[in-house]
Design a protein around this motif. Structure first.
Motif, mmCIF file in Angstrom:
data_model
loop_
_atom_site.group_PDB
_atom_site.id
_atom_site.type_symbol
_atom_site.label_atom_id
_atom_site.label_comp_id
_atom_site.label_asym_id
_atom_site.label_seq_id
_atom_site.Cartn_x
_atom_site.Cartn_y
_atom_site.Cartn_z
ATOM 1 N N UNK A 24 -5.785 10.660 -3.436
ATOM 2 C CA UNK A 24 -6.188 9.940 -5.098
ATOM 3 C C UNK A 24 -4.987 8.522 -4.902
ATOM 4 N N UNK A 25 -4.203 7.977 -4.083
ATOM 5 C CA UNK A 25 -3.340 7.184 -3.750
ATOM 6 C C UNK A 25 -4.562 6.263 -3.243
ATOM 7 N N UNK A 26 -5.470 6.600 -2.567
ATOM 8 C CA UNK A 26 -6.238 5.722 -1.743
ATOM 9 C C UNK A 26 -8.113 5.395 -3.208
ATOM 10 N N UNK A 27 -7.654 6.192 -3.688
ATOM 11 C CA UNK A 27 -9.017 5.782 -4.491
ATOM 12 C C UNK A 27 -8.297 4.917 -5.615
ATOM 13 N N UNK A 28 -6.962 4.951 -5.621
ATOM 14 C CA UNK A 28 -6.620 3.806 -7.115
ATOM 15 C C UNK A 28 -6.137 2.586 -6.521
ATOM 16 N N UNK A 29 -5.814 2.946 -4.895
ATOM 17 C CA UNK A 29 -5.133 1.368 -4.863
ATOM 18 C C UNK A 29 -5.324 1.048 -3.364
ATOM 19 N N UNK A 30 -5.948 2.032 -2.759
ATOM 20 C CA UNK A 30 -6.739 1.362 -1.272
ATOM 21 C C UNK A 30 -8.746 1.169 -1.240
ATOM 22 N N UNK A 31 -9.136 1.965 -1.569
ATOM 23 C CA UNK A 31 -10.528 1.645 -1.721
ATOM 24 C C UNK A 31 -10.938 0.934 -3.357
ATOM 25 N N UNK A 32 -10.188 0.313 -4.134
ATOM 26 C CA UNK A 32 -10.684 -0.824 -4.948
ATOM 27 C C UNK A 32 -10.629 -2.276 -4.010
ATOM 28 N N UNK A 33 -9.855 -2.249 -3.028
ATOM 29 C CA UNK A 33 -9.336 -3.903 -2.497
ATOM 30 C C UNK A 33 -10.339 -3.391 -1.415
ATOM 31 N N UNK A 34 -10.592 -2.357 -0.436
ATOM 32 C CA UNK A 34 -11.536 -2.107 0.237
ATOM 33 C C UNK A 34 -13.102 -2.635 0.561
ATOM 34 N N UNK A 35 -13.154 -1.973 -1.485
ATOM 35 C CA UNK A 35 -14.650 -2.829 -1.845
ATOM 36 C C UNK A 35 -15.156 -3.524 -2.269
ATOM 37 N N UNK A 36 -13.904 -4.295 -2.630
ATOM 38 C CA UNK A 36 -14.170 -5.970 -2.905
ATOM 39 C C UNK A 36 -14.922 -7.159 -2.487
ATOM 40 N N UNK A 37 -14.054 -6.640 -0.685
ATOM 41 C CA UNK A 37 -14.327 -7.380 0.151
ATOM 42 C C UNK A 37 -16.368 -6.859 1.009
ATOM 43 N N UNK A 38 -16.542 -5.823 -0.165
ATOM 44 C CA UNK A 38 -18.259 -5.930 0.208
ATOM 45 C C UNK A 38 -19.364 -6.536 -0.447
ATOM 46 N N UNK A 39 -20.379 -6.532 -0.027
ATOM 47 C CA UNK A 39 -21.636 -7.719 -0.221
ATOM 48 C C UNK A 39 -21.882 -7.664 -2.232
ATOM 49 N N UNK A 40 -21.622 -6.059 -2.110
ATOM 50 C CA UNK A 40 -22.150 -5.153 -3.360
ATOM 51 C C UNK A 40 -21.250 -4.307 -3.734
ATOM 52 N N UNK A 41 -20.371 -4.698 -4.562
ATOM 53 C CA UNK A 41 -18.951 -3.603 -5.421
ATOM 54 C C UNK A 41 -19.410 -2.769 -5.975
ATOM 55 N N UNK A 42 -21.150 -3.395 -6.730
ATOM 56 C CA UNK A 42 -20.881 -1.534 -7.646
ATOM 57 C C UNK A 42 -22.375 -0.962 -7.028
ATOM 58 N N UNK A 43 -22.598 -1.349 -5.928
ATOM 59 C CA UNK A 43 -23.408 -0.219 -5.087
ATOM 60 C C UNK A 43 -23.108 0.799 -4.796
ATOM 61 N N UNK A 44 -21.446 0.632 -4.015
ATOM 62 C CA UNK A 44 -21.649 1.163 -2.621
ATOM 63 C C UNK A 44 -20.743 3.175 -3.067
ATOM 64 N N UNK A 45 -21.421 3.913 -2.938
ATOM 65 C CA UNK A 45 -21.014 4.912 -3.652
ATOM 66 C C UNK A 45 -20.529 5.781 -3.068
#
Length: 301
Positions: free
Chosen positions: A191-212
């Motif tokens: 839960x902590x990772x999904x709320x605070x960690x994963x969004x920050x890592x996802x923003x570093x990618x090329x396609x933030x909306x497509x990575x599942x």
């Protein structure tokens, strides 16, 4: 036809028909390349049992592990059986090829107290909010809490988690799906990772909306097994040993389940073992611990 010419078709058979994992297919390809080199890539119908025995003997002389020799035997058997059934050869030369017996090696495990200390330390580091630290804490809690393989962990998507039931749907060997439970500590870390960690890592990618993918790397893409191995080795190495990887957490989870009173069939279901015999090795680990405790504690030991 020669081995090198038939390898691609055999690899497709392993993938599409036998549904073996990509790692196993790569290993078989490597084994067949080594066999082709040993026999000078002779035509398939000219290879006999003595060629195969000579190949394994050379591997033995250069110090290949018993597990490697057993896999190479399986690769040769599978290849020539397929070639025979496909009409590429008239007779299968591997029918009497005997695999060397594997030695019994008990898996390396960490104690529950040692793992608890490691995970508590990771939780304290993750509390500072660094997205990679949050991911690493959730990663180790999930590997240990669910007892899953590293490839299964890296293959998890967001939709595979059932937060209400605290279960994960994983795809194991042979593309077989199973549902495994995970405990409250893993749920909190996820839960902590999904709320605070994963969004920050996802923003570093090329396609933030497509990575599942559930677990992401530092560049916002699906975390690979190699990177997950490095995380576990760096974190758990000082506790268990320098060469430890994610499988040590799986071994530890299985052993601790049995130590806690879980029956063997339940552990088999959680681990996704096709054979109960594969799971039984963990009973030996528990027996070793029991014997060690007895020798230390009993006055007549």
């Amino acid at each position: 036809m020669r081995i090198t010419e038939a390898t691609d078709a055999f690899a497709r058979h392993l993938t599409d028909v036998r549904r073996l994992s990509p790692a196993t297919v790569r290993a078989y390809r490597s084994d067949l390349a080594d066999l082709a080199d040993s026999v000078g890539d002779a035509p398939l119908d000219e290879i006999d049992l003595e060629h195969l025995r000579e190949w394994l003997w050379r591997a033995t002389k250069r110090g290949d592990a018993r597990s490697t020799l057993a896999r190479r035997t399986a690769a040769a058997r599978g290849f020539f059986t397929w070639a025979s059934e496909s009409g590429l050869i008239a007779a299968d030369p591997s029918l009497r090829l005997v695999a060397p017996k594997r030695g019994t090696t008990l898996p390396r495990v960490a104690t529950a107290d040692a793992l608890g200390a490691v995970l508590d330390s990771l939780q304290q580091t993750a509390a500072e909010g660094d997205p990679v630290a949050l991911r690493d804490h959730a990663l180790l809690e999930t590997l240990y809490g669910a007892g899953i393989r590293v490839a299964e962990l890296c293959g998890l998507d967001l939709d595979d988690l059932d937060h209400a039931r605290r279960t994960a749907r994983v795809t194991g060997k042979g593309s077989k799906e199973r549902v495994v439970p995970f405990g409250a500590p893993a749920a909190v870390a996820l839960d902590a990772y999904l709320v605070r960690g994963r969004p920050a890592l996802l923003a570093r990618g090329d396609d933030p909306t497509g990575e599942r993918a559930l677990f992401l790397g530092a560049r916002g893409r699906r975390l690979g097994p190699r990177a997950a191995y490095d995380v576990v080795s760096r974190t758990l190495g000082p506790v268990v040993g320098s060469a430890v990887g994610p499988h040590a957490l799986r071994h530890s989870a299985a052993t601790h389940l049995l130590d806690g009173g879980a029956d063997l069939r339940t552990v088999q279901e959680i681990l996704g073992h096709a054979s109960l015999g594969t799971t039984q090795i963990y009973t030996h680990v528990s027996s070793e611990r029991l014997a060690a405790t007895y020798r230390l504690a009993h006055p007549r030991a």
